[in-house]
Design an enzyme around this catalytic site. Sequence first.
Site, PDB file in Angstrom:
ATOM      1  N   GLN A 176      35.531  30.251  30.660  1.00 14.87           N
ATOM      2  CA  GLN A 176      36.689  31.024  30.199  1.00 14.87           C
ATOM      3  C   GLN A 176      37.798  30.069  29.768  1.00 14.87           C
ATOM      4  O   GLN A 176      38.336  29.303  30.575  1.00 14.87           O
ATOM      5  CB  GLN A 176      37.205  31.959  31.301  1.00 14.87           C
ATOM      6  CG  GLN A 176      38.250  32.937  30.770  1.00 14.87           C
ATOM      7  CD  GLN A 176      38.941  33.728  31.866  1.00 14.87           C
ATOM      8  OE1 GLN A 176      39.640  33.147  32.689  1.00 14.87           O
ATOM      9  NE2 GLN A 176      38.771  35.037  31.869  1.00 14.87           N
TER      10      GLN A 176
ATOM     11  N   ARG B 122      38.366  38.463  26.794  1.00 12.68           N
ATOM     12  CA  ARG B 122      38.943  39.262  27.874  1.00 12.68           C
ATOM     13  C   ARG B 122      40.316  39.771  27.456  1.00 12.68           C
ATOM     14  O   ARG B 122      41.170  39.009  26.987  1.00 12.68           O
ATOM     15  CB  ARG B 122      39.089  38.421  29.147  1.00 12.68           C
ATOM     16  CG  ARG B 122      39.468  39.265  30.375  1.00 12.68           C
ATOM     17  CD  ARG B 122      39.757  38.410  31.593  1.00 12.68           C
ATOM     18  NE  ARG B 122      39.486  39.131  32.831  1.00 12.68           N
ATOM     19  CZ  ARG B 122      39.979  38.795  34.013  1.00 12.68           C
ATOM     20  NH1 ARG B 122      40.766  37.742  34.146  1.00 12.68           N
ATOM     21  NH2 ARG B 122      39.673  39.494  35.096  1.00 12.68           N
TER      22      ARG B 122
ATOM     23  N   GLY C 153      35.049  40.655  41.378  1.00 12.24           N
ATOM     24  CA  GLY C 153      35.770  39.422  41.632  1.00 12.24           C
ATOM     25  C   GLY C 153      35.791  39.044  43.090  1.00 12.24           C
ATOM     26  O   GLY C 153      34.907  38.339  43.587  1.00 12.24           O
ATOM     27  N   ARG C 154      36.796  39.521  43.823  1.00 10.03           N
ATOM     28  CA  ARG C 154      36.970  39.116  45.217  1.00 10.03           C
ATOM     29  C   ARG C 154      35.743  39.351  46.104  1.00 10.03           C
ATOM     30  O   ARG C 154      35.498  38.550  47.010  1.00 10.03           O
ATOM     31  CB  ARG C 154      38.205  39.803  45.798  1.00 10.03           C
ATOM     32  CG  ARG C 154      39.509  39.166  45.315  1.00 10.03           C
ATOM     33  CD  ARG C 154      40.736  39.945  45.754  1.00 10.03           C
ATOM     34  NE  ARG C 154      40.854  41.199  45.037  1.00 10.03           N
ATOM     35  CZ  ARG C 154      41.921  42.004  45.115  1.00 10.03           C
ATOM     36  NH1 ARG C 154      42.936  41.676  45.889  1.00 10.03           N
ATOM     37  NH2 ARG C 154      41.968  43.126  44.430  1.00 10.03           N
TER      38      ARG C 154
ATOM     39  N   TYR D 125      48.995  35.710  29.672  1.00 13.36           N
ATOM     40  CA  TYR D 125      49.008  34.280  29.379  1.00 13.36           C
ATOM     41  C   TYR D 125      49.207  34.118  27.873  1.00 13.36           C
ATOM     42  O   TYR D 125      49.506  35.084  27.176  1.00 13.36           O
ATOM     43  CB  TYR D 125      47.739  33.622  29.919  1.00 13.36           C
ATOM     44  CG  TYR D 125      47.702  33.599  31.436  1.00 13.36           C
ATOM     45  CD1 TYR D 125      48.737  33.004  32.167  1.00 13.36           C
ATOM     46  CD2 TYR D 125      46.678  34.198  32.147  1.00 13.36           C
ATOM     47  CE1 TYR D 125      48.733  33.003  33.555  1.00 13.36           C
ATOM     48  CE2 TYR D 125      46.661  34.195  33.543  1.00 13.36           C
ATOM     49  CZ  TYR D 125      47.700  33.590  34.236  1.00 13.36           C
ATOM     50  OH  TYR D 125      47.699  33.592  35.611  1.00 13.36           O
TER      51      TYR D 125
END
Length: 366
Positions: free
Chosen positions: A104, A232, A324-325, A185
């Site tokens: 990524q 993404r 994810g987590r 971002y």
Amino acid sequence: MTDNSSRTDLFAPVTLGTLDLANRIVMAPLTRSRATDDGVVGALQATYYAQRASAGLIIAEATNISPQGRGYALTPGIWSEAQVAGWKTVTDAVHAAGGRIVSQLWHVGRFSHADLQPGGQAPVAPSAVKAEGQTYTNDGMVDVSMPRALETDEIPGVIADYVRAAENAKRAGFDGIEVHSANSYLLDQFIRDSTNKRTDRYGGSIENRTRLTQEVVEAVLKVWEPGRVGIRLSPTTPDAGNTPPDSTVMETYGHLIGRLNRFGLAYLHFVEGATGGTRALPAGISLDALRAEFQGPYIGNSGYDLDLAVARRAAGKVDAVAFGRPFIGNPDLVERLRIGADLVQAPREAYYGGGAEGYTDWPTLA
């Protein structure tokens, strides 16, 4: 309860673009802050990712495309030879374990601190609009710095950094790349009118604000075939300081997705709500309607458990699901989901920084 046929489908092979995957379970990119201060990964990360190679696809943690793109200490890069060599150790380990992994590509833009920037300079952004919130430096948590606006003639250099990172990702043995245009971002900062106040060809209209993301994608497609490039997006995720999203989410991201369709990308990786937070959406926003505009494979992300994954797959709402987590404390997450085993809940203290503890020492069911 989950439908058995739909559950089986979730664990069946799938092809996203030209990426042949063993199942529809994707490991989402997880910043773990365990690289060296020079942004180099190595044996520790090779072990970590190889342990999780049963995922159909691993999207490696967000990786800085340049020294300027860095916003947090101890996060990896992919601009130097040492970084490329370190990532080659990781990809070799994942492939030896039968997995697939993409890089990524990340530029944080304004969400940085001068101490993390080359020569102590100000972070760059579409406009000189300061973010709220704090970031992690070698001296601990500090308020992010006031950014400066990129000059128009600097933007080709930023695009060139993405191209170099894409080339390095190929040399490092990745199976593909994902353009990180999410989470407020740099690329997402250009898209959103809350952070982009420019008056040049990269600001103002929706067409102009989405231009840089399109130019970056087009540029990296000169390095990678479209079937190995994903993107993404996170239309409703606020940044760390809760800066609001774009004022016309449906129109802005609908336009961008429509323009991305011409590239024939491997997948769209969508954050369905707020990254790491709620799936609730502001009034008048339908991410499923935006998803339907994309003419390619779709990876859903945000707050998924097995029941939600199966339900949305059964309804044809996702082609794959990113977790994810849950992957932090469950290196064998795919098997645990397949048989309905209990999941380990990793404590937040294990998320960032440190060494093997809380990183590679989680037991599997076996």
